[in-house]
Design a protein around this motif. Structure first.
Motif, PDB file in Angstrom:
ATOM      1  N   ASN A 298     -47.802  26.400 -19.763  1.00 58.15           N
ATOM      2  CA  ASN A 298     -47.255  25.286 -20.548  1.00 58.15           C
ATOM      3  C   ASN A 298     -47.373  25.691 -22.012  1.00 58.15           C
ATOM      4  OD1 ASN A 298     -47.034  23.947 -18.175  1.00 58.15           O
ATOM      5  ND2 ASN A 298     -48.629  22.436 -18.585  1.00 58.15           N
ATOM      6  N   ASN A 385     -43.029  26.502 -18.954  1.00 60.71           N
ATOM      7  CA  ASN A 385     -42.541  25.203 -19.413  1.00 60.71           C
ATOM      8  C   ASN A 385     -42.837  25.105 -20.894  1.00 60.71           C
ATOM      9  OD1 ASN A 385     -41.689  23.786 -16.975  1.00 60.71           O
ATOM     10  ND2 ASN A 385     -43.821  24.151 -16.377  1.00 60.71           N
ATOM     11  N   TYR A 387     -43.381  22.785 -24.131  1.00 59.55           N
ATOM     12  CA  TYR A 387     -43.759  21.400 -24.428  1.00 59.55           C
ATOM     13  C   TYR A 387     -43.605  21.076 -25.905  1.00 59.55           C
ATOM     14  CZ  TYR A 387     -45.508  20.383 -19.811  1.00 59.55           C
ATOM     15  OH  TYR A 387     -45.590  20.133 -18.472  1.00 59.55           O
ATOM     16  N   ALA A 393     -48.991  19.149 -22.860  1.00 59.14           N
ATOM     17  CA  ALA A 393     -49.104  20.533 -22.359  1.00 59.14           C
ATOM     18  C   ALA A 393     -50.421  20.767 -21.619  1.00 59.14           C
ATOM     19  CB  ALA A 393     -48.969  21.525 -23.516  1.00 59.14           C
TER      20      ALA A 393
END
Ligand code: NAD
Length: 473
Positions: A298, A385, A387, A393
């Protein structure tokens, strides 16, 4: 010669900010920054500049349209200029002789040819790109002028990089022996012959110049048959790679020797704070090691994610709207709102935020899926991903990994973060910026560069690289 017009070819990280400051400091001089990229120029002429540096936006806003102009009209700018900066990119060659090491000078040569073709009268040409020794000779040949070779800049970058690698080498030793690299750096830096700058141990150096200049230096040394010199400077970049790998390995080891399917929140992706530049960022390499091990990342970076303060008023407005908290909207924004108007404002704002977010998330995705970094771009894509909020996150993450020294990371509410993370929660500070004692006290298992808070991982961590330390209790 009275200097009235300055032109800069190349509106990148060097040309754009340098010329903006020249225009700001010298209001009597007209500065034209030109580039072959339409997109770059469009960005310089927009509200969202392509480059982030503290104060740059204010400087550009003050001077743009007054004595600072950005355009694609290279010929006119060159013709009118008294002084021309060449600030185009000189990347490491990806083909032919010297591939992977020598600097590619094709853009420089094109500029020199363009200047020779269109210039009338006397011009001063300043070569601002980093070029290897003797490159200026070729430019001089083309321009029939005299400029100095650029070896000194390259050498000073190599010396700076060498300092970082030196202290990082000591940091590995400190971790293995129980010493504290900050204390070592403090003592070494107090020696006036050495000085204190560039002695901060970290996860490694990055940026567009150090690695490229070092590789180029190594290549030149080899070309002139000085293998010992080449090997000496090669070791500076090898040490940098070692430091990144070592940090990634330590993360895996601390997380019980596996990060597969574990979620790690990465704080910072730019190669240093106060920039949106990710070129050669250590984060790329640390992340790619972790991705190879199957970690879910993240990623959050203050500048790269959305280019504006996290949860600025627009984002707050959208969030409240999404939650249908109209009363809260009214109290937060302090006035009675027309809900229909608000809806369309929110939609526009969402689109706008999404657009900028997408562009910059793409930068991270490109960095991590490039062929230089992975052979499995689709798999990597699934594991990352991006954030826009650090608190989001870290939700359900096993660890936080700090890879850029952004000041805002020091101010987070880590107690709050800990409460939403998986336990035991780990924090790996690759930049030595956090208050480690405080983190340990609130319950984080804390690791940083050049210091160990717990000694139980010593044996395993040393094995592969430091056989000499396998005797440690
Ligand atoms: P950059 O990639 O950000 O920008 C270079 C720009 O030059 C691009 O926008 C590109 O479109 C443009 N360009 C290339 N060829 C052109 C041409 N023929 N005509 C017009 N425009 C052209 O690069 P940068 O980071 O600004 O670096 C430029 C040079 O300065 C490099 O040699 C680099 O090593 C050196 N340097 C960089 C830094 C740094 O901090 N980034 C510091 C010192 C020196």
């Amino acid at each position: 010669m009275v200097l009235k017009n300055v032109c800069c070819i190349g509106a990148g990280y060097v040309g754009g900010p340098t010329c903006s400051v020249i225009a700001w400091k010298c209001p009597d001089i007209c500065v034209h920054v030109v580039d072959k990229s339409e997109m770059r120029i469009k960005q310089w002429n927009s509200d969202k500049l392509p480059i982030y540096e503290p104060g740059l936006e204010e400087v550009v806003k003050e001077c743009r349209g007054r004595n600072l102009f950005f355009s694609n009209d290279i010929e006119t700018a060159v013709k009118e200029a008294d002084l021309i900066f060449i600030s185009v990119n000189t990347p490491t060659k990806t083909y032919g002789i010297g591939k992977g090491r020598a600097a590619d000078l094709k853009h420089i040569e094109m500029c020199a040819r363009k200047i020779a073709e269109v210039a009338e009268g006397h011009k001063i040409v300043v070569e601002k790109s980093t070029v290897p020794v003797r490159a200026a000779e070729s430019i001089t040949h083309i321009l029939s002028a005299n400029t100095k070779p650029g070896v000194s800049f390259q050498a000073s970058n190599a010396f700076l990089a060498q300092r970082v690698s030196s202290i990082n080498a000591i940091s590995a030793l400190c971790e293995a022996t129980g010493a504290d690299v900050s204390q070592v750096a403090g003592a070494v830096g107090r020696d006036s012959r050495i000085g204190s700058k560039f002695l901060q141990a970290s996860v490694g150096f990055g940026g567009s110049c150090f690695q490229k200049d070092l590789l180029n230096l190594v290549y030149i040394a080899e070309c002139v048959n000085l293998p010992e010199v080449a090997m000496y400077w090669q070791q500076v970049t090898d040490m940098n790679e070692y430091q990144r790998t070592r940090f990634a390995k330590r993360i895996v080891e601390c997380l019980f020797n596996t990060v597969t399917d574990k979620t790690l929140a990465v704080f910072g992706f730019a190669f240093k704070k106060n920039t949106g530049d990710t070129r050669e960022s250590p984060a790329i390499y640390v992340c790619s090691h972790l991705l190879e091990e199957g970690a879910q990342l993240n990623i959050y970076d203050p500048k790269l994610v959305n280019g504006r303060p996290v949860r600025g008023p627009l984002q707050v407005l959208i969030d409240l709207w999404d939650k249908e908290s109209y009363d809260e909207v009214r109290t937060t924004f302090g006035y009675v709102l027309d809900l229909d108007k608000l809806q369309s404002t929110c939609e526009l704002a969402r689109e706008e935020l999404h657009k900028t977010q997408e562009v910059e998330s793409k930068q991270i995705q490109c960095d991590l899926t490039s062929v230089a970094v992975t052979s499995e771009p689709e798999r990597v894509q699934q594991l990352i991903n991006i954030y826009s909020d650090p608190y989001d996150a870290v939700t359900d993450a096993h660890a936080i990994v700090v890879l850029t020294e952004w000041d805002e990371f020091k101010k987070y509410d880590y107690k709050k973060m800990l409460s939403v993370m998986k336990k035991p929660a780990f924090i790996f500070d690759g930049r030595k910026i956090l208050d480690h004692e405080a983190l340990i006290n609130i319950g984080f298992h804390t690791e940083t560069i050049g210091k160990r808070f717990s000694r139980n991982t010593l044996l395993r961590a040393s094995g592969e690289h430091f056989p000499a330390f396998s005797w440690t209790p």
